[in-house]
Design an enzyme around this catalytic site. Structure first.
Site, PDB file in Angstrom:
ATOM      1  N   ASP A   1      30.899  36.935  29.595  1.00 33.83           N
ATOM      2  CA  ASP A   1      30.846  37.448  30.347  1.00 33.83           C
ATOM      3  C   ASP A   1      29.807  36.397  31.033  1.00 33.83           C
ATOM      4  OD1 ASP A   1      31.634  39.656  32.640  1.00 33.83           O
ATOM      5  OD2 ASP A   1      28.907  40.497  32.371  1.00 33.83           O
TER       6      ASP A   1
ATOM      7  N   GLU B   1      34.014  32.934  31.059  1.00 29.13           N
ATOM      8  CA  GLU B   1      34.314  33.939  32.057  1.00 29.13           C
ATOM      9  C   GLU B   1      33.083  33.030  33.350  1.00 29.13           C
ATOM     10  OE1 GLU B   1      33.568  37.535  35.779  1.00 29.13           O
ATOM     11  OE2 GLU B   1      32.385  37.028  33.960  1.00 29.13           O
TER      12      GLU B   1
HETATM   13  C1  GLC Z   1      31.300  39.647  35.216  1.00 28.31           C
HETATM   14  C2  GLC Z   1      32.511  41.365  35.397  1.00 28.31           C
HETATM   15  C3  GLC Z   1      32.252  42.365  36.442  1.00 28.31           C
HETATM   16  C4  GLC Z   1      30.896  42.517  36.215  1.00 28.31           C
HETATM   17  C5  GLC Z   1      29.726  41.156  36.128  1.00 28.31           C
HETATM   18  C6  GLC Z   1      27.866  42.171  35.190  1.00 28.31           C
HETATM   19  O1  GLC Z   1      31.309  39.209  35.785  1.00 28.31           O
HETATM   20  O2  GLC Z   1      33.578  40.420  35.289  1.00 28.31           O
HETATM   21  O3  GLC Z   1      33.096  43.420  36.212  1.00 28.31           O
HETATM   22  O4  GLC Z   1      30.547  43.181  37.345  1.00 28.31           O
HETATM   23  O5  GLC Z   1      30.203  40.866  34.618  1.00 28.31           O
HETATM   24  O6  GLC Z   1      28.474  42.578  34.373  1.00 28.31           O
HETATM   25  C1  GLC Z   2      30.208  36.931  40.755  1.00 23.95           C
HETATM   26  C2  GLC Z   2      30.475  36.227  39.664  1.00 23.95           C
HETATM   27  C3  GLC Z   2      31.317  36.831  38.781  1.00 23.95           C
HETATM   28  C4  GLC Z   2      31.086  37.860  38.598  1.00 23.95           C
HETATM   29  C5  GLC Z   2      31.763  38.388  40.422  1.00 23.95           C
HETATM   30  C6  GLC Z   2      31.807  40.138  40.027  1.00 23.95           C
HETATM   31  O1  GLC Z   2      31.692  35.854  41.549  1.00 23.95           O
HETATM   32  O2  GLC Z   2      30.475  35.070  39.552  1.00 23.95           O
HETATM   33  O3  GLC Z   2      31.052  35.894  37.624  1.00 23.95           O
HETATM   34  O4  GLC Z   2      32.884  37.936  37.540  1.00 23.95           O
HETATM   35  O5  GLC Z   2      31.012  38.068  41.010  1.00 23.95           O
HETATM   36  O6  GLC Z   2      32.535  41.139  41.344  1.00 23.95           O
END
Ligand code: GLC
Ligand code: GLC
Length: 660
Positions: free
Chosen positions: A300, A342
């Site tokens: 993540d 991700e």
């Molecule tokens: C990732 C998840 C998102 C979350 C963020 C913080 O981007 O996909 O849902 O808000 O991380 O953990």
């Molecule tokens: C931003 C971050 C991504 C996360 C997202 C959550 O785009 O780069 O990691 O999933 O915020 O909305």
């Protein structure tokens, strides 16, 4: 000062690595003795240790070599790795051996993924076990369960504010329920994917609590600052990720009288990976998850894990080194475990996380965004321009191709790619936001803004696949023609992600056309976060409709979407040409039609996808040269095409063409 050799590695590093390992041997012996590990298993571990030790040591040395306590941490890391192998259940060790011989298992056309929230899908883990047949019926062989760990009370960012990585949220079940589900899935041939939320913990995680109680050792797990001086200096070059939650990236903590680094919500505290103790502590959590029976960890928020003053603190070289270090350790102790990154960032950066040495899998946010872009514009220029130089990946890695997920859509294409075909990126993003929030005249989409930034005018889009593709509007207007077009758009998009190369990933609910759920605003823990609009509860009653063969009303829409999706998945799994990543674009000389050729071990499949609601033609000769043949069958509709005549595509039709 330490000199660097030609590879940029510290001088004499290999000698230092070997000597360190030699000195640490007795520590290993202790672990083997204490756990009664037999000779065969030791040597299995030690073989892998020797293969990975030098590069691992070099990375750790580059990250932490200047720390006074480097040797201590190296020792602990090695012990942690040996302990993880000692704790590894027998079935997982068998799987390790199997996957070492078959490292490309995830490249198979048989792999099709799904993602879901356990509570929204089946209330809890025990009931999820009762639905393994549902996954099979749909054709899934890879299942991502959204974070299901113990979380802080109140808002927990959909499970991403974790207070304990080793226990399951009691509302969902226990860690043993999770182990049993993992075993059931394994038996059903379904790989399990869980999140590794390693950038931050919740503010009530044990480490954060100790920090709050004044424990200096744990305060150093986070980024804490007594006043605004240093935060201001960082802030000068940082983005704001959740600008509607709070301005800036730091949150004042009254109890500690300190500013805490919080990239996301104020209750998600960023971990300080500059401290090797944090690396080691998270490594233990990673191994714990691996040994529960997880096949893939979704890493993540990878972009944010390393900070350096004067930079944007995203995608720094050290972030890559950290993931590589975790990866080497996984190869040593839990070798069947893979990583999925991700990184929802610029496409140039996304790809840097992808390699067998780092993340073998990665979300493909650029393809996702551009498929929606093509639907809005009815043009395939930008997607072609982008795929042409951005789809190819290193060997032994794969894209995870998705259309919607639990997060928002951000328009992450490259401005220069757009400029090349005469598109102004800023204006285009404004247009896409207008279109997908339904404000652009004639738009079929029903999305809503997420994190609208008043300062920059930037926003992202929330909404389910069906609502963004026009189904919500069509149902509201009770317009049969629009319903038909919306369903066609959904099948078109699935037809691309299922065929373009990589692991297709459905966000569950897509298979029956789940619409936006506006109820989230009534829950105070969710109201502030519009992503909840596309995280509705599973409506199991649609399955009864499926069985009842209801032929009218909305029931038949769900039926129709389910059956078409299911059929397309089954078809993908029967086509060896769809394995692997190799994809060559075909210039269709029609700006509405995306064309590509998939080749795998001599099998070929041509895909033509019409992104407009008008009938489109492609010259048959294109097929003849790309597919090397004169007659082709569309395996979806079972219709034969002759290359001497133009190939006609219905509105939003996708053809999967095989030579006959
Ligand atoms: C990732 C998840 C998102 C979350 C963020 C913080 O981007 O996909 O849902 O808000 O991380 O953990
Ligand atoms: C931003 C971050 C991504 C996360 C997202 C959550 O785009 O780069 O990691 O999933 O915020 O909305």
């Amino acid at each position: 000062m330490i000199g660097l050799n030609d590879n940029g590695a510290p001088e004499g590093i290999e000698f230092k690595a070997d000597l360190t390992l030699e000195r640490l041997k007795p520590r290993l012996e202790e672990v083997w003795r204490n756990n009664e590990i037999d000779e065969a298993q030791r040597s299995e571990f030690e073989r892998r240790l020797h293969a990975h030790w030098r590069p691992l040591f070099e990375i750790l040395f580059r990250l932490y070599g200047s720390r006074y306590d480097f040797f201590f941490h190296i020792e602990r890391i090695l012990q942690t790795a040996a302990q993880a192998w000692s704790d590894r259940p027998v079935e997982l060790r068998d799987l390790d051996r199997h996957r070492i011989n078959e490292p490309d298992w995830f490249q198979s056309e048989k792999i099709v993924g799904g993602a879901l929230y356990v509570d929204l899908f089946s209330d809890n883990l025990v009931k999820a076990r009762e639905h393994v047949d549902y996954f099979q019926k749909l054709g899934l062989s890879y299942l991502h369960l959204m974070p299901l760990f113990a979380v802080r009370p109140g808002n927990n960012d959909g499970g991403y504010a974790i207070s304990n990585y080793r226990s399951v949220d009691p509302r969902l079940g226990t860690i043993d329920d999770l182990r049993m589900l993992a075993a059931d899935l394994r038996r059903a041939g379904i790989s399990l994917v869980l999140d590794f939320v390693f950038n931050h913990t919740a503010d009530d995680h044990g480490w954060a609590r100790k920090a709050q109680a004044g424990d200096r050792e744990y305060q150093e797990f986070y980024y804490l600052f007594p006043d605004r001086t240093v935060p201001e200096q960082y802030e000068a070059t940082l983005r704001e990720i959740f600008p509607t939650v709070r301005r800036g990236n730091f949150t004042w903590h009254d109890g500690m009288q300190q500013w805490v680094w919080t990239t996301f919500n104020s209750f998600q505290w960023d971990l300080n990976y500059g401290n090797p103790a944090v690396f080691r502590a998270m490594l233990e959590e990673m191994f714990f998850l691996a040994n529960v029976g997880v096949d893939v960890l979704r890493l993540d928020a990878v972009a944010f894990i390393w900070k350096q003053m004067g930079t944007g603190c995203e995608n720094l070289p050290e972030a890559h080194l950290l993931i590589q270090a975790f990866n080497h350790l996984a190869r040593i102790s839990t070798p069947s475990l893979l990583f999925k990154s991700e990184a929802i960032v610029h496409p140039d950066e996304v790809v840097k996380y992808i390699s067998p040495q780092e993340c073998q899998l990665s979300y493909n946010p650029t393809l996702m965004a551009l498929l929606w872009e093509s639907l809005a514009t009815r043009q395939v220029g930008l997607i072609m321009q982008t795929l042409r130089h951005r789809h190819r990946l290193p060997e032994h890695t794969a894209w995870v191709n998705y259309l919607r997920c639990h997060d928002d859509i951000g328009w992450t294409f490259d401005d220069d790619d757009a400029a090349m075909i005469g598109i102004n990126a800023y204006d285009h993003r404004q247009f896409l936001n207008q279109f997908y929030t339904g404000q652009f005249p004639g738009s079929f989409a029903r999305g809503i803004p997420f994190q609208e930034n008043i300062k920059t005018g930037d926003m992202r889009i929330s909404g389910t696949m069906a609502s963004l593709a026009g189904l919500e509007q069509a149902i509201e207007e009770d317009d049969e023609e629009k319903k038909e077009l919306a369903i066609r758009r959904m099948i078109l998009l699935h037809g691309v992600t299922l065929s373009i190369g990589g692991i297709p990933l459905l966000y569950l609910g897509e298979e029956w056309g789940m619409l936006n759920d506006y109820e989230f605003v009534t829950d105070p823990a969710k109201a502030g976060d519009s992503r909840w609009i596309h995280r509705p509860k599973m409506q199991w009653d649609y399955l009864e409709e499926l069985n009842d063969h209801i032929e009218s009303g909305n029931g038949s829409i769900r039926n129709h979407i389910f059956k078409s999706t299911q059929q397309l998945i089954a078809l993908r799994k029967s086509l060896p040409a769809l394995a692997g990543q190799n994809m060559e674009l075909i210039n269709t000389f029609n700006s509405h039609v995306l064309g590509y050729l998939r080749i795998f071990e001599g099998h070929r499949l041509i895909v033509l996808a019409n992104f407009s609601e008008e009938v489109q033609c492609v010259e048959g000769n294109k097929l003849r040269t790309a597919g090397i043949g004169r007659f082709f069958e569309d395996v979806i509709e079972k219709k034969t095409f002759e290359t001497s005549a133009p190939v006609e595509l219905e509105p939003y039709q996708i053809l999967w063409l095989k030579r006959v």
